[in-house]
Design an enzyme around this catalytic site. Structure first.
Site: not given
Lengths: 697, 576
Positions: A392, A533, A322, A397, A537, A394, A363
């Site tokens: 923030f 994880d 990854d 954005r 996956d 989703a 960030e």
């Protein structure tokens, strides 16, 4: 980690109970136990035979069965044959012992605690206290600060910091919360703060901890496929040597009648020859090598669900990594401000800093740090400002701040462009060029706008881990292809891929594309390893040949993988591959060594065994051994001692280097093949000298 | 090492290898095309014939067989071949082409001979010219010379196909492989060789014998027969069963140095060329050359050593004042049992070549060799007939050793073992173990029975280590399907006929069937593409490791027997 390994390598017996191993060596001298290993079983039967011969020699005055051999000689041979068995048993017991020590510390974590069982997740008032070992799959429990997690489970409500050191050895607490990929908790760990409601996912005795304990301490572990194949080869060699020694009796009888001299070879000498020839070195150490391979993995804080997976790790030729966390640091960092025309760099930096003040993401923090560093902006606490922060979301954005009537927003390029368009502004072509430029370099462009005006772009860079490049180069030397998996667009992915030096990448990866990529690789004959994880996956993990699930990951991921990394460190995969390779190399090296040893043993025993019949054969006694008895005895003693001498190597594994197959083969063939031919010549001669010095011969 | 070795003899050895290796590429390429089912330069002429054979036999040459079907077809053919040959040998007294009115063979001799020829061993417990009718030689033995050779080549082709296929169920069609081996390879080569040999004076006639009156006035019967045609396939098919008892030492089988040279080339030309065919078929020529190099690196030193030992002669004769050095007037060295027209070098070269390949023909008597000179052929057989080896069987035997080598060496590079991208796992190891174990067990148990029993000891001509070596040689030869005889053992007794016959059967089919099984198992597997982590199997290093394993397995299995036979004989010779 490397510190820990270093200490280990100095003392291979560390952590093992030597006294217990010695006791087990004797206890396991039973036919049933020895029969599991055909090579050692032959030694076992041989030892019983010589013991019987010795007993008859001692009680009957005629000593007919001894074939004219002195009693002390038969006694010594018998003694050393039993020790050959004891040494082999000891090697296995000591390897298991190391595992047992680990299992014991794990067991301490499995304590019986009281659990607060709930009837409904939402209603914390109705709780009954029940013993943890009565919890079944599907039960709901409430765990509060200070409580032990009573069983493996999935967090369905709440958030808490959990101390998992009992399982992982890692002291820093981790966050566990419902939803997402951090919802799995392990029985035996402890909640430090807050509370969580957990749905139990394992029945008593089947928990992760139980399985781990079972794995590390199980002596009757299953043989791995390669171990079985090697055992077949060793059994075949044993049969060959059985035939060689059995037919030597009539050959000797014939030679004696023809030559009219000497006496027929005795059974004791034949058994001594047989035990020396059959591959006792590798036969005696095989299971210790397998067990300690698992141990090394556990020392690296990785639990494999089977030995098969460890072996497969050595075979891996494609490694899916990854991007985030493995190749790059998990978070992106601001490295530059690109202002829009008419805006200064400082104006942009100040606006960006303001908008990020309340942004706790790495960030956001990196933007604040960069702005302050570049323009010496004063420290300010967001709480002291009369400002409203827009968190923030989703959906939108974007995030930002409203301060003194200034609306400063930051976010992805398209989101900000849409926002300013609504307010009557627009995004100039210069800005769009910068955005593309940053994306091409593998970075993330973050646009900053005030009201309808776009101020500029912040360049967030994915920082490639400095050490990853050399590790990937090592992998390439070993013939392993590294593939980067990322959700980024192909442009960004390509830039990072080339910077990190991976061989291939899968961009805009979804669980489906991952699965498809793995299938395609496997169709082409490649063996694929991956780390995962999340629940999404799981299909790819299940498809991979070696699948390492992060301990912090979901239960589904752990079930689908064949290894669990307790440290949840994605780079661990590289270490796992090395451990697998080392295990196979150790097995091959000791097999080669064991078989190569036989040449010298023939030179010791054949002239000695036929000295009476054909005195001319003494010319083959190239080692100049003192007497026939001493020659045979020296070979038998060498054969026993070499097992114990190689136990540390079996436990530690042969030295592993990241090299091509050709280089590895050259080194190992010289060392264990040629060395295997020469060592016994020296060893047997030395033992012979010592026996002579002790006046035994 | 004397002048003659470096002189003319040496040049003959060099010329031999130049011609032999020059043929590897064209012949190897041709055979690869045959087994890949591609058309060859012979196809225009032979394809109609091939098609006719398939139609007549009701065979679909394109139908893929699983390894079990393949093995079953192969066994069925071999068993029918055995039954037919056995019947011919028993009943030859009443069958045609029997001008000498020879009687049928005893059941044990017929069993031994029939087994011997179907297994490509061609061990001969009898004297060809005084026991076999022309019908038995031509319709019985020569037919099996072709068929048994083709069976070995077919099995090899099937195994190689298995190595190259991916997740496939089949390994080819046995009947097609058999027909193609004979039609495109063995027949054309034999035809050419027979013509050349005939032109050089090898007899080819249906007359039984001619009577000659010697100077002493006695009548001598000189046996004749269709020799040239049988001689060609005898050499090419690594059969070795001679028309005459003394085999290629007989002037009608091998009249002059030129025929000797050609026959020597014929012994090894197919086994060496098949290595190249293998390389082409697996898509990597280096793999084939690596195996050829490994074989040659064992063969050449042993051959030179054997020649040097023979040239060195016997120290006891030297102490009696006999000059054993080579000179223009005499060959020097140990000439006992050797033909003057061939000399030491060509005899030593033949002895090595015939035992390296599972040919077994002789142009000198190995029993008369010096102890170590005689050990060379013994050793070459003990390595399991894989140093060039029989047609097909040599290379598939070598591939078994490759499987074992790859298994051990592969582990040492930190991967589970693989060869040509195929994982070598427990099934392959099981089969490889059987293939290595079966012949060794036959040699050891057979020799033990030979020296233990009255029936076995009755056949011995010599006592002491030499007698032991004679029995050992016979069982080694039989179990490894070589067929060469040490001489000095009267093997035509019910004991030896039966025991050696059983050894030949085990030595052939307990290798052949595991070989097919490995082929089938590998065909079903996926192929891993090579990378830097893959054990390279074409490098000088791998060749050396392969030789190491091969020699080690051979020596470890047979060290005591060698010590009690040739080694002690040598030590006694030099020790006085």
């Amino acid at each position: 980690m490397s510190q820990k390994k270093h200490i280990k390598s100095r003392n291979p017996f560390r952590g093992a109970d030597v006294g217990l191993a010695m006791r087990l060596s004797i206890v396991r001298l039973t036919p049933l136990y020895q029969a599991r290993n055909p090579v050692m079983f032959v030694v076992f039967v041989g030892s019983i035979l010589t013991t019987a011969i010795l007993t008859i020699m001692l009680v009957t005055p005629a000593r007919v069965v001894g074939g004219g051999l002195p009693v002390w000689f038969v006694a010594w041979v018998t003694f050393w044959l039993w020790f050959t068995l004891l040494f082999a048993n000891f090697a296995e017991a000591i390897a298991e012992g190391k595992g047992r020590a680990q299992a014991d510390s794990l067991k301490k974590a499995r304590r019986d605690v009281a659990a607060r069982k709930l009837e409904k997740a939402s209603d914390h008032s109705k709780q009954h206290s029940v013993p943890a070992n009565t919890l079944r799959k599907g039960d709901l429990v409430l765990i509060e600060a200070g409580d032990f997690v009573p069983a493996d489970g999935q967090v369905i409500d709440g958030i808490a910091s959990v101390d998992e050191s009992a399982v992982t050895g890692e002291s820093a607490p981790v966050i566990r919360e419902s939803g997402g990929d951090r919802d799995a908790v392990t029985g035996g760990t402890r909640v430090l703060s807050d509370w969580i409601v957990v749905r139990v996912t394992s029945d008593p005795g089947e928990s992760f901890l139980d399985r781990m304990i079972g794995l590390v301490e199980s002596a009757r572990r299953q043989k791995t496929p390669n171990e079985i194949a090697l055992s077949i080869l060793l059994a075949a060699l044993t049969i060959v040597f059985l035939l060689v020694c059995a037919t030597l009796l009539p050959f000797s009888a014939f030679s004696v009648t023809q030559a009219g001299a000497g006496s027929v070879i005795s059974v004791t000498v034949l058994i001594a020859l047989l035990v020396c020839l059959i591959p006792t070195t590798i036969g005696g150490l095989l299971s210790a090598i397998g067990i300690s391979g698992m141990q090394r993995l556990i020392s690296a804080n990785v639990i494999a669900t089977s030995g098969r997976a460890v072996e497969a790790a050595g075979d891996i030729n494609v490694l899916l990594l990854d991007k985030t966390g493995t190749i790059t640091f998990g978070n992106r960092q601001a490295v530059e401000f690109y202002p829009a025309p008419g805006v200064t760099r400082q104006q942009l930096a100040e606006a960006a800093e303001l908008s990020s003040l309340a942004d706790e993401t790495p960030e956001g923090r990196s933007i604040v740090t960069l702005a302050r560093r570049l323009f010496g902006l004063p420290e300010r606490n967001p709480k002291d400002l009369a400002a409203t922060f827009i968190p923030f979301s989703a959906e939108q954005r974007i995030s930002g701040i409203v301060i003194n009537e200034r609306h400063i927003m930051k976010g992805a390029g398209d989101a900000i462009a849409r926002l300013v368009a609504l307010k009557g502004g627009f995004c100039g072509p210069e800005i769009m060029r910068e955005v593309e430029e940053i994306a091409r370099k593998g970075g993330t462009p973050l646009m900053v706008a005030e009201g309808p005006q776009v101020l500029g772009v912040v360049y967030l860079k994915d920082i490639v881990k400095p050490e990853i490049k050399t590790r990937l180069a090592d992998l390439r030397k070993m013939g392993i292809k590294s593939v980067m998996i990322t959700g980024d667009n192909p442009l960004t992915a390509a830039a990072i891929a080339s910077e990190a030096g991976v061989d291939d990448f899968v961009a805009e990866a979804t669980p489906e594309t991952k699965l498809k990529y793995i299938r395609k690789m496997q169709e082409g004959g490649e063996l694929v390893a991956m780390v995962g994880d999340g629940t999404n996956d799981a299909p790819a993990l299940a498809q991979s040949d070696v699948a390492v699930a992060m301990n912090s990951g979901t239960q589904a991921a752990k079930e689908a993988g064949n290894m669990v990394d307790l440290d949840s460190d994605p780079t661990k995969l590289i270490e796992i591959v090395e451990i697998g390779k080392q295990l196979l190399m150790t097995r091959g090296a000791l097999t080669t060594f064991s078989i190569s040893n036989d040449l010298a043993k023939y030179f010791a025993i054949i002239p000695a065994a036929f000295a009476g019949t054909y005195p001319a054969l003494a010319k083959l006694n190239v080692m100049g051994l003192a007497s026939p008895e001493s020659a045979i005895l020296s070979a038998v003693i060498f054969n026993a001692l070499i097992i114990i001498a190689l136990v540390p190597l079996a436990l530690k594994g042969v030295k592993y280097r990241a090299e091509s197959a050709e280089q590895l083969l050259t080194r190992n063939v010289l060392f264990y093949g040629l060395g295997g031919v020469l060592t016994p010549f020296i060893g047997i001669k030395l033992i012979d000298l010592m026996l002579a010095a002790a006046g035994l011969t | 090492m004397t002048a003659s070795l470096i002189g003319w003899g040496g040049w003959q050895v060099v010329a031999y290898f130049i011609v032999l290796f020059a043929l590897v590429v064209p012949l190897g390429g041709h055979m690869a095309r045959v087994y890949l089912g591609k058309s060859t330069f012979l196809s225009p002429a032979l394809q109609p014939v091939e098609g006719l054979i398939y139609r007549a036999c009701g065979v679909d040459p394109d139908r893929e067989m699983s390894w079990k079907e393949y093995a079953l077809a192969l066994l069925a053919l071999s068993f029918s071949g055995f039954a037919l040959l056995y019947a011919i040998l028993i009943g030859q007294g009443v069958l045609p082409l029997n001008p000498q009115n020879l009687p049928g063979l005893s059941p044990d001799l017929a069993f031994n001979t029939a087994v011997s020829f179907i297994t490509n061993t061609n061990w001969q417990s009898y004297s060809g010219e005084t026991v076999m009718t022309n019908f038995s030689q031509m319709a019985g033995l020569t037919v099996q010379n072709f068929v048994s050779a083709a069976v070995g080549m077919a099995a090899l082709a099937a195994m190689i196909r298995g190595m190259t296929r991916r997740k496939a169920a089949g390994i080819g069609n046995f009947w097609a492989d058999l027909v193609r081996s004979i039609l495109y390879i063995l027949l054309p080569l034999s035809f050419i060789l027979a013509l050349v040999l005939g032109a050089q004076g090898v007899v080819q006639t249906f007359s039984a014998s001619i009577d000659a009156h010697t100077l002493e006035g006695t009548k001598q019967t000189i046996a004749l027969g269709p020799v040239a045609s049988q001689e060609a396939i005898k050499m090419l098919g690594t059969n070795g069963g001679g028309f005459f008892n003394v085999n290629s030492a007989h002037p009608f089988e091998n009249p002059n140095p030129l025929t000797n040279f050609l026959e020597l080339v014929a012994i090894l030309v197919i086994p060496t060329s098949l290595c190249h065919s293998f390389g082409i078929m697996v898509g990597d020529r280096r793999q084939g050359f690596a195996l050829l190099a490994a074989m040659s690196l064992v063969f050449v030193p042993l051959m030179l050593f054997g020649i040097a030992e023979e040239q060195g002669g016997n120290p006891h004769l030297a102490s009696l004042g006999i000059d054993q050095t080579a000179s223009a007037q005499q060959p020097g060295g140990n000439m006992e049992g050797k033909e003057t027209r061939f000399g030491i070098v060509n005899s030593g070269l033949w002895a090595a070549a015939t035992t390296a390949a599972s040919n077994g023909s002789v142009n000198s008597m190995h029993d008369s060799y010096t102890p170590l000179g005689g050990m060379v052929p013994l050793l070459l057989m003990k390595f399991g007939e894989v140093i060039y080896g029989g047609v097909g069987s040599g290379l598939y035997g070598m591939l078994i050793f490759v499987v074992i080598t790859v298994f051990i060496a592969g582990l040492m590079v930190g991967r589970t073992p693989e060869y040509l991208g195929k994982k070598i796992q427990s099934f392959e190891m099981k089969m490889a173990s059987i293939a290595i174990l079966a012949p060794s067990a036959c040699v050891l148990i057979g020799t033990a029975l030979g020296v233990m029993t009255e029936a076995g000891r009755a056949g011995l001509f010599n006592s002491g280590p030499q007698g032991y070596s004679e029995v050992l040689y016979a069982f080694t030869s039989a179990a490894n399907n070589n067929g060469s005889a040490f001489a000095g053992l009267s093997a035509n007794s019910p004991f030896y006929n039966t025991a050696l016959g059983l050894c030949m059967l085990v030595g052939r089919y307990f290798v052949l069937i595991p070989v097919l099984a490995i082929g089938g198992s590998l065909a079903a597997k996926n192929t891993t593409p090579p990378s830097a982590g893959t054990l390279p199997t074409h490098t000088p290093l791998f060749v050396l490791v392969l030789i190491f394993v091969l020699v080690l397995v051979g020596i470890l299995t047979y060290a005591p027997t060698l010590a009690l036979g040739p080694v002690i004989a040598y030590l006694q010779m030099i020790g006085g």
